[in-house]
Design a protein around this motif. Structure first.
Motif, PDB file in Angstrom:
ATOM      1  N   ASP A 263       0.830  -1.212   0.000  1.00  0.00           N
ATOM      2  CA  ASP A 263       0.000   0.000   0.000  1.00  0.00           C
ATOM      3  C   ASP A 263       0.861   1.256   0.000  1.00  0.00           C
ATOM      4  OD1 ASP A 263      -2.287  -1.514  -0.001  1.00  0.00           O
ATOM      5  OD2 ASP A 263      -2.689  -1.302   2.135  1.00  0.00           O
TER       6      ASP A 263
ATOM      7  N   ASP B 262       0.922   3.996  -3.005  1.00  0.00           N
ATOM      8  CA  ASP B 262       0.661   5.408  -2.710  1.00  0.00           C
ATOM      9  C   ASP B 262       1.807   6.284  -3.209  1.00  0.00           C
ATOM     10  OD1 ASP B 262      -1.730   4.780  -1.534  1.00  0.00           O
ATOM     11  OD2 ASP B 262      -0.974   4.860   0.525  1.00  0.00           O
TER      12      ASP B 262
ATOM     13  N   SER C 147       1.445   9.092  -6.160  1.00  0.00           N
ATOM     14  CA  SER C 147       1.711  10.498  -5.821  1.00  0.00           C
ATOM     15  C   SER C 147       3.053  10.988  -6.341  1.00  0.00           C
ATOM     16  CB  SER C 147       1.666  10.679  -4.299  1.00  0.00           C
ATOM     17  OG  SER C 147       2.720   9.962  -3.672  1.00  0.00           O
TER      18      SER C 147
END
Length: 753
Positions: A52, A56, A60
C-alpha cells in the motif's frame, strides 16, 4: 523515573531490509526466544502494508521512507569474527518474516530467469541458537527449490518456517501477476515492489546497554508487553540532532541542558491522560505556566531553555503529583510517572502504571491515577502538532496525513531533513512561527519542541475530555487551576461563558470520527487555538472560539458533505481566510439557489450520506434551540429507518418502496442510533418503537440516542396520528429548515419551504 541518560537513545540506526540482511552483520535468535509463530494474517498484513505504501508513493510520485518497526538487539562481544554479531531481543518474528520474503523474492526471480539484481543476498545472516532445524530450514529454502525441500524428511525441518514461506508465496501470487496467476490484476509489479522494499522501507535497530541482563529484559518485555514505539524512535532522533549540532548552532554548554529539556517536555506531553503541567517539578511548573498554572508564559524554545537552565537543570528535579486539594509542594515522595522509557522498564524496581479503569471516584488523588481519557494517543497528537507547525512555518501550505503509520516519514521530511522548507520566506503575521531564513534540522527540532508543548497545553485546557473521576464519564472542558497559596489545585470550566456549547459541539465532532487517526476537526480547532492564543490572562476568547468552531462545522457540512465537489480538509482548515465570505460564495456558486432545498435533501437521503456528522450537527442545532439539559453525544453510527425498510405486509410504501425518490429513504425517515439499539428495534413499526422508548425511560431521563429521533417520537407519541408519508415529509421540512438556518443559508437570500 530515572533522570535523562544522554547516551541512552543516540545509537538507534535505521536500516533498509537490504542493509539489514546483506550479510555484513550477523543476527542470532537466542534460546530464550519463542519459536517462529507468525501465521497467514500477520504475514499478509506486513506485505499489504508495504505494498500500500509503495502504491501510494507511485501514484503520488513522492517516495518517502516507510517505517516497518523496531529490532531491539544486544551486540555480542567477538574475539575473532570480523562481523558484528547481534543478539535479537525483540522483533524476531518480523525479522524472520523479512528473511523469508527476501528468500522468496530471490527464488522467484531465479525461477523466471529475471535479471533483477538479488546478488547482494548470498547467504542468510540469521541463526537460531539451539534450534538447528530452524536454521537448516532457512538454508534449504535459500539454496533449494520448493519441490526439493517438500520431499525431505519432516523431522529435519521447522514446519512453522515452511508454512511462513508458503504463506508469503500465496500472498504474493494473489497480489501480483505471476506465472501461476497470469490473470491477476495488479496496480504494481514485482520489480517496483522490490525497489521500494529495498530502498524506502526502514527498520529501527535499537541496542540495549552492555550491562543489561538479557534474560531479565526479555522476561519484562513479554510480561508487560512493552515495545519501543514510533514516537520513542522520533525522540531518539531529535536528541541525536542536538548531539550532532555544530557549536556555531548551539553552544557546547547548552547541549546537555537542551537534551534534558527535550526529554522532560517529551515525557510530560506523552502522558496524554494528564495535564502537561504535572510533567515538571513545582518550581519550574510555576515559571512555565504562571502562578495559577493557567497560562503558558515562554514564547519560544530559547525562552524555555533559559528558564529550564535557571530553575531545573542541572538538578533535573522530578515532577511531583500534587494534583488535587490536600497535595502540596512538600509531597515529593510520590513521584509523577510519565510514560516509561526502555531504561525504566529494565529497572528491577519498575512499577507498571496504574490502569485508569481501576481508579475509584474520589476528590483527592495519590498522583498515580489518570486525570482524563484523551481523544487521541500520543503518536497521533505528534502529527497534529507537526501539521500545525509546518503550516504556520511555510509560505505555501503543506498537507501532512494524520495517520500514525506515516509518523516517522513525516518527521523525517519536515524535521530531520527539511529540504522542502529550506529558504522559505515566512509571512509577517502574528500567527507565523519565527524561524531562521535557512531552516536546519536543529532549528526544526527547537521549533517543534516548543510547538509540542504549546499544543499539549492548549489541548489540555481547551479540548474536551472524558472525566475519569465521574462514574458516567461525562464530557468536560476544564482547566487546571492552582490556588494563590500554590498548595491546592482544582478544576473548573475553561470558560465563564459558552463552555457548555463548546462541549456539545466538540463532542458532536468527536463521536462522528471516534478513531484516533484523521481527526480533521481536532486539527482545525487546535490550529485556531494555537494561532489565537493570547499570552495574558485571557488565553482564548470563548465567543470567538465558539464562533470559529461553528464556522468549521458549517464549512465541513457545505464543502465536504453537501456538495458534489468536496474540498480537501487541509484546504478548508489552512487555506480559508474568511469562512463567512467563502461559505456564502460556496452556497451561491456551487448550489443552484432555486433548488437548494431539493439538492440538500438529495445529499441527506439514505445511501447518499457521506458522514454521520450531518446527524450530529443537526442534533447540536436542536440542542441549541431547545431545552435538553441531560442530552449528551454518544457513539452512534447506525443510520435507522424510523418506518422500517424491511417490514412485511407493507401498505404505506408498497407502491414506491423501490423508487429512488421514495420517502422511505428520505432524511425525514432517518435517524442515528447505536448498533445495539438498532439490533433491538430495527424492524419494529414506529408505534412499537415509541412504546419501547417510553417504557425504557430513555425519553424521561433525557438519555435518548438522538434529538432528531426524539422529535420523530414526539410527532406521534400520545396522538392519534400515524407515521406516514405526510408525517415524514413534514418532519423532513422542519429538520431541513433548522439545518439551513444553522448553515446561515438564509444570508444568501434563499427562502425555505
Amino acid at each position: 523515573m530515572k533522570n535523562y541518560n544522554p547516551s541512552a537513545t543516540e545509537q538507534v540506526i535505521l536500516l533498509t531490509p537490504k542493509g539489514l540482511l546483506n550479510g555484513t552483520e550477523h543476527y542470532l535468535i537466542p534460546m530464550y526466544q519463542r519459536n517462529y509463530a507468525w501465521g497467514n494474517s500477520e504475514i499478509e498484513q506486513l506485505i499489504v502494508d508495504i505494498m500500500d505504501a509503495q502504491i501510494d508513493a507511485k501514484n503520488s510520485k513522492e517516495y518517502k521512507n516507510y517505517y516497518l518497526g523496531t529490532l531491539v538487539v544486544f551486540e555480542r562481544p567477538q574475539l575473532s569474527s570480523k562481523r558484528k554479531v547481534f543478539e535479537v531481543i525483540d522483533g524476531q518474528q518480523r525479522f524472520t518474516t523479512l528473511s523469508l520474503l527476501i528468500i522468496y523474492l530471490k527464488n522467484y526471480f531465479t525461477t523466471i530467469d529475471s535479471d533483477y539484481d538479488m546478488s547482494w543476498y548470498k547467504e542468510q545472516n540469521i541463526e537460531f541458537e539451539s534450534r538447528p532445524k530452524s536454521t537448516q530450514t532457512l538454508e534449504l529454502l535459500l539454496n533449494e527449490n520448493l519441490e526439493t525441500y517438500e520431499h525431505l524428511h519432516e523431522a529435519k525441518l521447522n514446519p512453522a518456517i515452511i508454512n511462513g514461506y508458503k504463506s508469503i508465496s500465496e500472498v504474493m501470487e494473489s497480489k501480483f501477476i505471476t506465472p501461476n496467476n497470469e490473470n491477476q490484476q495488479s496496480t504494481t509489479t514485482f520489480e517496483e515492489f522490490c525497489d521500494y522494499l529495498f530502498q524506502y522501507v526502514q527498520i529501527a535497530r535499537v541496542p540495549v546497554p552492555d550491562e543489561t541482563d538479557l534474560n531479565h529484559y526479555f522476561e519484562v518485555m513479554n510480561n508487560r508487553g512493552e515495545q519501543l514505539e514510533k514516537h520513542e524512535i522520533i525522540k531518539a532522533r531529535l536528541l541525536s540532532v542536538i548531539e550532532k549540532a555544530d557549536e556555531n548552532e548551539i553552544a557546547l554548554a547548552d547541549k546537555q541542558s537542551a537534551k534534558a529539556l527535550i526529554h522532560n517536555i517529551w515525557e510530560a506531553c506523552a502522558n496524554m491522560n494528564k495535564y502537561v503541567q504535572y510533567g515538571f517539578n513545582p518550581t519550574l511548573r510555576f515559571k512555565l505556566f504562571s502562578d495559577n498554572l493557567t497560562l503558558l508564559q515562554p514564547k519560544d524554545f530559547d525562552e524555555l531553555l533559559n528558564i529550564y537552565k535557571e530553575y531545573d537543570y542541572p538538578n533535573n528535579s522530578q515532577p511531583d503529583n500534587d494534583q488535587y486539594s490536600g497535595c502540596n509542594d512538600d509531597a515529593q515522595n510520590n513521584k509523577a510517572k510519565p510514560l516509561p522509557s526502555l531504561y525504566d522498564i529494565l529497572d528491577d524496581n519498575f512499577d507498571s502504571p496504574p490502569n485508569p479503569s481501576n481508579t475509584a471516584d474520589k476528590e483527592e488523588d495519590d498522583g498515580n491515577s489518570e486525570t482524563y481519557y484523551s481523544l487521541v494517543n500520543f503518536s497521533s497528537f505528534l502529527l497534529h502538532a507537526l501539521r500545525i507547525m509546518v503550516n504556520l512555518q511555510s509560505s505555501y501550505k503543506q498537507d501532512i496525513a494524520l495517520d500514525d503509520k506515516q509518523l516517522l516519514t513525516q518527521f523525517e521530511t519536515f524535521i530531520l531533513k527539511p529540504s522542502s522548507l529550506e529558504n522559505t520566506h515566512i509571512s509577517d503575521t502574528d500567527q507565523s512561527i519565527e524561524t531562521n531564513d535557512q531552516i536546519t534540522p536543529l532549528s526544526q527540532v527547537k521549533t517543534f519542541i516548543y510547538a509540542l508543548l504549546k499544543s499539549k497545553f492548549i489541548f489540555d485546557q481547551f479540548i474536551i475530555k472524558r472525566n475519569t473521576q465521574d462514574s458516567k464519564g461525562q464530557w468536560t472542558l476544564n482547566k487546571l487551576i492552582k490556588n494563590e497559596d500554590k498548595k491546592n489545585s482544582y478544576y473548573k470550566n475553561s470558560f465563564e461563558s459558552d463552555n457548555d456549547k463548546l462541549v456539545m459541539l466538540q463532542s458532536a465532532f468527536h463521536v462522528s470520527t471516534p478513531t484516533t487517526n484523521y481527526k480533521h476537526w481536532l486539527n482545525a480547532v487546535l490550529y485556531y487555538a494555537c494561532t489565537h492564543y493570547q499570552y495574558d490572562k485571557m488565553g482564548l476568547n470563548s465567543v470567538a472560539y465558539l464562533n470559529h468552531l461553528e464556522e468549521i462545522a458549517r464549512a465541513f457540512m457545505l464543502r465536504r458533505y453537501l456538495t458534489d465537489e468536496p474540498d480537501d480538509y487541509h484546504q478548508i482548515i489552512y487555506q480559508t481566510s474568511d469562512f463567512n465570505k467563502l461559505l456564502a460564495e460556496h452556497a451561491e456558486d456551487n448550489l443552484n439557489p432555486d433548488n437548494l432545498h431539493i439538492q440538500i435533501k438529495q445529499y441527506l437521503r439514505y445511501g447518499n450520506i457521506r458522514n454521520i456528522f450531518v446527524f450530529n450537527y443537526l442534533d447540536y442545532l436542536l440542542w441549541l434551540n431547545g431545552n435538553y439539559p441531560k442530552f449528551t453525544f454518544t457513539a452512534r453510527s447506525s443510520v435507522e429507518h424510523f418506518y422500517p425498510q424491511n417490514k412485511r405486509n407493507d401498505s404505506i410504501f408498497l407502491e414506491d418502496k423501490g423508487s429512488k425518490d421514495s420517502l422511505l429513504h428520505s432524511f425525514g425517515n432517518l435517524c442515528l442510533i447505536s448498533h445495539s439499539l438498532n439490533s433491538r428495534v430495527s424492524n419494529d413499526m414506529p408505534d412499537v418503537k415509541v412504546k419501547y422508548f417510553s417504557q425504557s425511560g430513555d425519553i424521561q431521563s433525557g438519555q435518548i440516542d438522538s434529538l432528531k429521533l426524539l422529535k420523530m417520537i414526539e410527532c406521534i407519541q400520545g396522538k392519534p396520528d400515524t407515521w406516514d408519508k405526510k408525517m415524514i415529509a413534514k418532519h423532513e421540512t422542519e429538520m431541513l429548515n433548522v439545518m439551513m438556518q444553522g448553515l446561515n443559508l438564509e444570508l444568501a437570500g434563499i427562502p425555505h419551504e
